[in-house]
Design a protein around this motif. Structure first.
Motif, short mmCIF file in Angstrom:
data_model
loop_
_atom_site.label_atom_id
_atom_site.label_comp_id
_atom_site.label_asym_id
_atom_site.label_seq_id
_atom_site.Cartn_x
_atom_site.Cartn_y
_atom_site.Cartn_z
N LEU A 1 39.45 52.89 54.97
CA LEU A 1 40.39 52.14 54.14
C LEU A 1 41.79 52.34 54.69
N ARG A 2 42.70 51.50 54.23
CA ARG A 2 44.10 51.68 54.58
C ARG A 2 44.59 53.03 54.08
N SER B 1 44.93 54.38 50.24
CA SER B 1 44.19 53.54 49.30
C SER B 1 43.08 54.35 48.64
N GLN B 2 42.91 54.13 47.34
CA GLN B 2 41.88 54.83 46.60
C GLN B 2 40.61 54.00 46.43
N GLU C 1 38.67 49.82 47.52
CA GLU C 1 38.73 48.63 48.36
C GLU C 1 39.72 47.61 47.84
N ASN D 1 42.69 47.81 46.75
CA ASN D 1 44.08 47.93 47.19
C ASN D 1 44.18 48.33 48.66
N SER D 2 43.18 47.98 49.43
CA SER D 2 43.17 48.31 50.86
C SER D 2 43.26 47.03 51.69
N GLN E 1 39.15 44.35 53.82
CA GLN E 1 39.58 45.41 52.91
C GLN E 1 39.00 46.77 53.28
N SER E 2 37.86 46.78 53.93
CA SER E 2 37.24 48.05 54.31
C SER E 2 36.38 47.81 55.53
#
Length: 438
Positions: A110-111, A114-115, A117, A119-120, A257-258
């Motif tokens: 993930l970014r 980020s917690q 997907e 918000n990634s 996102q992931s």
């Protein structure tokens, strides 16, 4: 002065009771067995223990004559245990479903920071760089086992009440099937790359309307055809899958996102982290999929456990008052009997323990009934709740031995509280006063 001393004595009893309950709730099963063994040895081998058995046997034998009043304890505690076990079973089922989703052989990227997907963001030019990193396993033809993915929440109609609910539409790469061998097509076929086709989890098909094979859905004003149904035994069964390269443009997504990857051996994760940290173009985080999904379940599971405990505690207070009223009435009805026993040499301790044993026997019966009802009604019951991606996750309640054991400890704890004060009153009852009142 006597009032102050009595008040202090009662306060001491309450504090000791609170400490005892805290220890009791935290006690493991072998600790409870040890306590039971010590109590049984005392009852069988000591003189006062045998007196306690004699007094308790008289009280137990009279239960059929006052079964109506005693049933208040049984029914009240059965309700507490049933609700508590059912609430905790919901949390355990949700946790188990998400825990089965991940493993130690795959990782999710993930970014950085980020917690989840949702918000990634992972750009398209980062995906080839990720595929070249050390620590990622490769297929037989030498291609990295990497699946760039995106998650889209879509609105579907539920079968239960016909209302709209969020469902998770996952866009996956071509390697997604190799990365998740537990995903098996049980009806129809896989989607073909480059086409607007969907495969749906069995849980999603049972939860939403219109997901049968051959049906067409309109998503983002475009027709999508359901071509297959899959099983996985985890949270993926609540999802719809499509080709990420088709899903992205449909929802105007220019990035993923992931990225899910297969790790190369036991040291794969450490090597991958080191390689990622060495590349300044990759400000990304990586962790095993098991760790990731464990984190996703932790918050909701904790909330369900807290709610279950609070609701159970509120109901337990009512059950305690019911037990107190019942046992006070039982002690009053047996005042002459208790006074006679004390007059012929029975001490206060056997009377106290006997009354408490009688109450805890009723509490144990109520706990067993409540746990049995929770198991019969809720074990395997299918429900759905929101996940960390704000979509519904289908899972099954799990009523296991640990939850039943928790419910029985609560039942015996309620019996302990409900029987202690009537027992103390019975032991403190003046003999002459009890005989005269009778």
């Amino acid at each position: 002065m006597k009032r102050i001393m009595r008040w202090l004595a009662n306060l001491g009893v309450v504090l000791a009771l609170a400490a005892g309950l805290a220890v009791w709730i935290a006690l493991p099963w072998f600790g409870v067995l040890a306590v039971a063994a010590v109590l049984a040895a005392w009852l069988l081998l000591s003189r006062r223990g045998q007196q306690t058995l004699a007094v308790a046997s008289v009280g137990v034998s009279s239960l059929p004559q006052r079964w109506g009043a005693s049933s208040v304890i049984v029914v009240g505690i059965a309700g507490v245990v049933g609700v508590l076990v059912a609430m905790l079973a919901m949390g355990e089922g949700f946790k188990a479903t998400l825990n089965r989703t991940g493993n130690e052989t795959t990782a999710i990227i993930l970014r950085g920071g980020s917690q989840a997907e949702t918000n990634s963001v992972i750009t398209r030019d980062q995906v080839p760089l990720i595929g070249q990193l050390d620590g990622i396993a490769r297929s037989r033809d030498g291609r990295p086992l990497v699946s760039p993915e995106l998650s889209q929440v879509v609105s579907l109609v539920t079968r239960a009440d016909g209302t709209d609910a969020n469902a998770q539409l996952r866009g996956v790469g071509a390697m997604a099937w190799e990365l998740r061998p537990q995903v098996r097509i049980v009806e129809g076929r896989r989607f073909e790359p480059g086409r607007r086709e969907l495969v749906v989890g069995r849980g999603a098909r049972e939860q939403y309307v219109g997901l049968e094979v051959g049906r067409t859905l309109e998503l983002a004003n475009q027709p999508w055809t359901v071509v297959g149904v899959f099983e996985s035994g985890d949270s993926h069964e609540s999802e719809l899958w499509a080709d990420a390269e088709v899903l992205g443009p449909t929802y105007q997504r220019t990035a993923f996102q992931s990225v899910t990857v297969k790790l190369d051996g036991k040291r794969g994760l450490a090597r991958l982290k080191a390689a990622m940290a060495a590349d300044p173009r990759l400000k990304l985080d990586v962790e095993t999929t098991r760790h990731y999904y464990n984190k996703q379940s932790a918050g909701l599971t904790r909330l369900i456990q807290i709610l279950g405990t609070v609701v159970g505690a509120i109901m337990a207070v009512g059950a305690v008052f019911g037990a107190l009223n019942t046992m006070y009435a039982a002690v009053a009805a047996r005042a002459r009997e208790i006074a006679t026993l004390r007059a012929i040499g029975f001490r206060g301790l056997p009377v106290v323990v006997a009354v408490m044993l009688e109450t805890m026997l009723l509490a144990l019966l109520g706990g067993l009934i409540g746990a049995l009802l929770a198991w019969l009604v809720f074990n395997g019951y299918t429900a759905s709740t929101l996940s960390g991606n704000f979509s519904q996750v289908v899972f099954q309640f799990q009523v296991g031995p640990e939850l039943v054991w928790t419910g029985l400890k609560w039942a015996l704890g309620i019996g302990l509280v409900g029987g202690l004060f009537p027992a103390l009153r019975a032991a403190r009852l003046p003999v002459t006063e009890a005989l005269r009142a009778a």
